[in-house]
Design a protein around this motif. Structure first.
Motif, PDB file in Angstrom:
ATOM      1  N   LYS A   5      28.981 -23.637  55.012  1.00 18.26           N
ATOM      2  CA  LYS A   5      30.324 -23.964  54.526  1.00 18.26           C
ATOM      3  C   LYS A   5      31.401 -23.437  55.467  1.00 18.26           C
ATOM      4  CE  LYS A   5      29.068 -23.904  49.641  1.00 18.26           C
ATOM      5  NZ  LYS A   5      29.155 -23.122  48.395  1.00 18.26           N
ATOM      6  N   ALA A   6      32.492 -24.198  55.561  1.00 15.92           N
ATOM      7  CA  ALA A   6      33.608 -23.752  56.398  1.00 15.92           C
ATOM      8  C   ALA A   6      34.917 -23.873  55.639  1.00 15.92           C
ATOM      9  CB  ALA A   6      33.677 -24.576  57.673  1.00 15.92           C
ATOM     10  N   VAL A   7      35.814 -22.954  55.921  1.00 16.40           N
ATOM     11  CA  VAL A   7      37.155 -22.971  55.336  1.00 16.40           C
ATOM     12  C   VAL A   7      38.157 -23.191  56.469  1.00 16.40           C
ATOM     13  CG1 VAL A   7      38.848 -21.651  54.015  1.00 16.40           C
ATOM     14  CG2 VAL A   7      36.405 -21.309  53.590  1.00 16.40           C
ATOM     15  N   ILE A   8      39.051 -24.147  56.261  1.00 19.66           N
ATOM     16  CA  ILE A   8      40.107 -24.378  57.263  1.00 19.66           C
ATOM     17  C   ILE A   8      41.461 -24.157  56.594  1.00 19.66           C
ATOM     18  CG2 ILE A   8      41.100 -26.001  58.919  1.00 19.66           C
ATOM     19  CD1 ILE A   8      38.440 -27.475  58.993  1.00 19.66           C
ATOM     20  N   PRO A   9      42.096 -23.017  56.833  1.00 20.95           N
ATOM     21  CA  PRO A   9      43.411 -22.783  56.236  1.00 20.95           C
ATOM     22  C   PRO A   9      44.469 -23.626  56.943  1.00 20.95           C
ATOM     23  CG  PRO A   9      42.709 -20.878  57.516  1.00 20.95           C
ATOM     24  CD  PRO A   9      41.625 -21.890  57.643  1.00 20.95           C
ATOM     25  N   ALA A  10      45.228 -24.376  56.160  1.00 21.42           N
ATOM     26  CA  ALA A  10      46.250 -25.258  56.742  1.00 21.42           C
ATOM     27  C   ALA A  10      47.480 -25.295  55.837  1.00 21.42           C
ATOM     28  CB  ALA A  10      45.669 -26.659  56.924  1.00 21.42           C
ATOM     29  N   ALA A  11      47.810 -24.133  55.263  1.00 22.71           N
ATOM     30  CA  ALA A  11      48.901 -24.116  54.279  1.00 22.71           C
ATOM     31  C   ALA A  11      50.121 -23.332  54.753  1.00 22.71           C
ATOM     32  CB  ALA A  11      48.389 -23.525  52.960  1.00 22.71           C
ATOM     33  N   ILE A  55      42.408 -25.573  53.003  1.00 23.72           N
ATOM     34  CA  ILE A  55      43.416 -24.940  52.155  1.00 23.72           C
ATOM     35  C   ILE A  55      44.745 -25.604  52.488  1.00 23.72           C
ATOM     36  CG2 ILE A  55      44.466 -22.736  51.445  1.00 23.72           C
ATOM     37  CD1 ILE A  55      41.402 -22.671  51.187  1.00 23.72           C
ATOM     38  N   THR A  56      45.292 -26.332  51.539  1.00 21.45           N
ATOM     39  CA  THR A  56      46.546 -27.051  51.806  1.00 21.45           C
ATOM     40  C   THR A  56      47.689 -26.454  50.974  1.00 21.45           C
ATOM     41  OG1 THR A  56      46.258 -28.686  50.067  1.00 21.45           O
ATOM     42  CG2 THR A  56      45.263 -29.187  52.177  1.00 21.45           C
TER      43      THR A  56
END
Ligand code: UTP
Length: 305
Positions: A5-11, A55-56
């Motif tokens: 699993k990967a998390v991409i923070p983009a908020a 993460i938006t």
């Protein structure tokens, strides 16, 4: 356990890229014709990641639209026989299992990662910052996963940066082992040049163990009043071994204007369909600038005389 699993923070607010970021996410800034985030998702998939959480926040709907099907567009491309483009467009929506969660307020990178707690559960996971891309022979995240497979604990992607730039990054204090691996003793977020323990900077790619979530839950805001991931990692290293890997590749910070411009020029020059004309153009403007500078010098010299 495998990293799946990967998390991409983009908020984030993207204040360094205002006014563009007032109503547009910087994670969708195009590098020539592809959004930054698409490069990052491709890197995650090419590294073996199966599930991605983005993460938006506010003003980020274009992210969801981009990775969704676009039936009208597909029909139009089919009707006009643009099969190559059609394949490209379909590939985007078929890319991976992409999930979204909103960070209601951008309280910091650490807080953004905390929003992924229930999605991640009790597994090691990858983090790819939504405004960092890496051009490399082997996908950067894959390089980190290979190191994780050896040490089975947190691994952070790092590279050396110029000493005067340490105050822009999280910096590690580590002991060099071998094969570009450091054992981390401590980490510090954006230290002053005098206080920095090294010039080895954290650059947007991490594999982290789930123990981070208990720490993130309790951690207090740090630098700039934000909940910092580096501060939580600093706590984590007290109870678990942690490594840094000096990855191979050219990293671009798209959240920064200079980084964005460098990525645009260099990616354009790597493309066969653009290279020749674009290089000719670049050469011409450099020559023109130099010539004008020379003429200006001559002119001002003439005035002096
Ligand atoms: P940055 O610090 O580069 O993003 O965070 P920022 O805060 O948007 O940038 P500036 O300094 O105001 O220009 C790295 C990544 O983490 C995300 C950002 O969207 C970016 O992709 N982030 C940051 C979040 O998701 N939430 C936050 O609260 C902060």
């Amino acid at each position: 356990m495998k990293v799946k699993k990967a998390v991409i923070p983009a908020a984030g607010f993207g204040t360094r890229f205002l006014p563009y970021t007032k109503a547009q996410p910087k994670e969708m800034l195009p590098i020539v014709d592809k959004p930054t985030l698409q490069f990052i998702i491709e890197e995650a998939i090419d590294s073996g990641i199966e599930e991605i959480l983005i993460i938006t926040g506010r003003n980020k709907t274009s992210i969801e639209n981009h990775f969704d099907r676009s039936i009208e567009l597909e029909l139009e491309l089919e009707r006009t026989g643009k099969t190559e483009l059609l394949r490209e467009i379909r590939k985007i929506s078929d890319m991976a299992n992409i999930h979204y969660i909103r960070q209601k307020e951008p309280l910091g990178l650490g807080h953004a990662i905390y929003c992924a707690k229930s999605f991640i559960g009790d597994e090691p996971f990858a983090v790819l910052l939504g405004d960092d891309i890496v051009y490399s022979k082997k996908p950067c995240l894959k390089q980190l996963i290979e190191v994780y497979d050896v040490y089975k604990t947190t691994v952070i992607g790092v590279q050396e940066v110029p000493k005067e730039d340490v105050n822009k990054y999280g910096i590690i204090n580590g002991k060099y082992l071998d094969n570009n691996v450091y054992m981390i003793k401590d980490l510090i977020e954006k230290p002053s040049v005098e206080a920095a323990p090294s010039n080895i900077a954290i650059l947007g790619r991490y594999i982290i163990t789930p123990a981070i979530f208990d720490i993130l839950e309790k951690i207090k805001p740090g630098k700039h009043g934000e909940i910092q991931l580096t501060d939580a990692l600093r706590e984590l290293v007290k109870s678990e071994a942690m490594y840094a890997y000096d990855f191979e590749g050219r990293r671009y910070d798209l959240g920064d204007k200079q980084g964005f411009l460098e990525a645009t020029v260099e990616y354009a020059l790597r493309r066969n369909d653009l290279r020749d004309n674009f290089l000719k153009y670049l050469t011409e403007i450099v020559e023109r600038e130099t010539k004008e500078e020379l003429l200006d010098e001559i002119a001002s010299g003439a005035e002096e005389n």
